[in-house]
Motif scaffolding. Sequence first.
Motif, short mmCIF file in Angstrom:
data_model
loop_
_atom_site.label_atom_id
_atom_site.label_comp_id
_atom_site.label_asym_id
_atom_site.label_seq_id
_atom_site.Cartn_x
_atom_site.Cartn_y
_atom_site.Cartn_z
N LEU A 104 -32.44 11.75 -9.61
CA LEU A 104 -31.28 11.33 -8.82
C LEU A 104 -31.26 9.82 -8.68
N GLY A 105 -32.41 9.21 -8.44
CA GLY A 105 -32.50 7.75 -8.37
C GLY A 105 -32.11 7.11 -9.69
N GLU A 106 -32.54 7.73 -10.78
CA GLU A 106 -32.18 7.23 -12.10
C GLU A 106 -30.66 7.30 -12.30
N LEU A 107 -30.06 8.41 -11.91
CA LEU A 107 -28.61 8.57 -12.01
C LEU A 107 -27.89 7.53 -11.17
N MET A 108 -28.32 7.36 -9.93
CA MET A 108 -27.67 6.40 -9.04
C MET A 108 -27.84 4.96 -9.53
N GLY A 109 -28.90 4.70 -10.28
CA GLY A 109 -29.11 3.37 -10.84
C GLY A 109 -28.05 2.98 -11.86
N PHE A 110 -27.36 3.96 -12.41
CA PHE A 110 -26.29 3.70 -13.38
C PHE A 110 -24.95 3.43 -12.70
N MET A 111 -24.85 3.67 -11.40
CA MET A 111 -23.59 3.53 -10.68
C MET A 111 -23.37 2.10 -10.24
N ASP A 112 -22.10 1.70 -10.23
CA ASP A 112 -21.74 0.38 -9.72
C ASP A 112 -21.63 0.45 -8.21
N ASP A 113 -21.91 -0.67 -7.56
CA ASP A 113 -21.81 -0.76 -6.11
C ASP A 113 -20.66 -1.70 -5.77
N PHE A 114 -19.62 -1.16 -5.15
CA PHE A 114 -18.44 -1.94 -4.82
C PHE A 114 -18.40 -2.25 -3.33
N LYS A 115 -17.91 -3.42 -3.00
CA LYS A 115 -17.65 -3.75 -1.61
C LYS A 115 -16.39 -2.98 -1.17
N GLY A 116 -16.38 -2.58 0.07
CA GLY A 116 -15.23 -1.81 0.57
C GLY A 116 -14.07 -2.65 1.05
N ASP A 117 -14.20 -3.97 1.03
CA ASP A 117 -13.15 -4.82 1.57
C ASP A 117 -12.35 -5.56 0.50
N MET A 151 -29.95 12.05 -21.14
CA MET A 151 -29.15 12.98 -20.39
C MET A 151 -29.87 13.31 -19.08
N ILE A 152 -29.07 13.40 -18.02
CA ILE A 152 -29.57 13.78 -16.69
C ILE A 152 -28.73 14.96 -16.21
N VAL A 153 -29.40 16.02 -15.77
CA VAL A 153 -28.71 17.20 -15.24
C VAL A 153 -29.27 17.50 -13.85
N ILE A 154 -28.36 17.58 -12.87
CA ILE A 154 -28.77 17.84 -11.49
C ILE A 154 -27.91 18.96 -10.91
N ASN A 155 -28.56 19.91 -10.27
CA ASN A 155 -27.87 20.98 -9.56
C ASN A 155 -27.79 20.63 -8.08
N TRP A 156 -26.67 21.00 -7.48
CA TRP A 156 -26.46 20.83 -6.04
C TRP A 156 -26.19 22.20 -5.44
N ASP A 157 -26.88 22.53 -4.37
CA ASP A 157 -26.72 23.79 -3.68
C ASP A 157 -26.46 23.47 -2.21
N PHE A 158 -25.20 23.66 -1.77
CA PHE A 158 -24.85 23.38 -0.38
C PHE A 158 -25.07 24.64 0.44
N THR A 159 -26.13 24.63 1.22
CA THR A 159 -26.59 25.83 1.91
C THR A 159 -25.65 26.31 3.02
N ASP A 160 -24.85 25.41 3.58
CA ASP A 160 -23.94 25.81 4.66
C ASP A 160 -22.62 26.37 4.16
N THR A 161 -22.17 25.94 2.99
CA THR A 161 -20.88 26.40 2.48
C THR A 161 -21.03 27.42 1.35
N GLY A 162 -22.24 27.52 0.79
CA GLY A 162 -22.46 28.43 -0.32
C GLY A 162 -21.97 27.90 -1.65
N LYS A 163 -21.47 26.67 -1.67
CA LYS A 163 -20.96 26.09 -2.92
C LYS A 163 -22.11 25.52 -3.75
N LYS A 164 -21.96 25.65 -5.06
CA LYS A 164 -22.97 25.15 -5.99
C LYS A 164 -22.27 24.35 -7.09
N TYR A 165 -22.92 23.29 -7.51
CA TYR A 165 -22.39 22.43 -8.57
C TYR A 165 -23.51 22.02 -9.51
#
Length: 93
Positions: free
Chosen positions: A74-87, A1-15
């Motif tokens: 975060l690198g570990e999480l991104m390692g699980f993501m697929d990379d798609f071409k945009g075209d 399990m991977i848990v990551i918090n995001w704090d957007f300092t300009d908008t005040g939003k948190k995830y």
Amino acid sequence: MIVINWDFTDTGKKYSITLENSALTYLPNSQAPAADATFALTRATLDDVIMGKTTFRKEIAPGKIKVQGDGKKLGELMGFMDDFKGDFNIVTP
């Protein structure tokens, strides 16, 4: 399990996002107390990273992104993501 918090300092939003059993979920207006890492940054900085204009590593050094905890998760999480071409064709004949 991977848990990551995001704090957007300009908008005040948190995830809080969690990857568990191959399911990625998020909770708005939330911060997990036992998160592996917390990233504090502006939304514009995240947009620049997503667009490939910069990287997390480059933005951490000057302090545009602040990390608490194990930032390597975060690198570990991104390692699980697929990379798609945009075209690719959305609809094919």
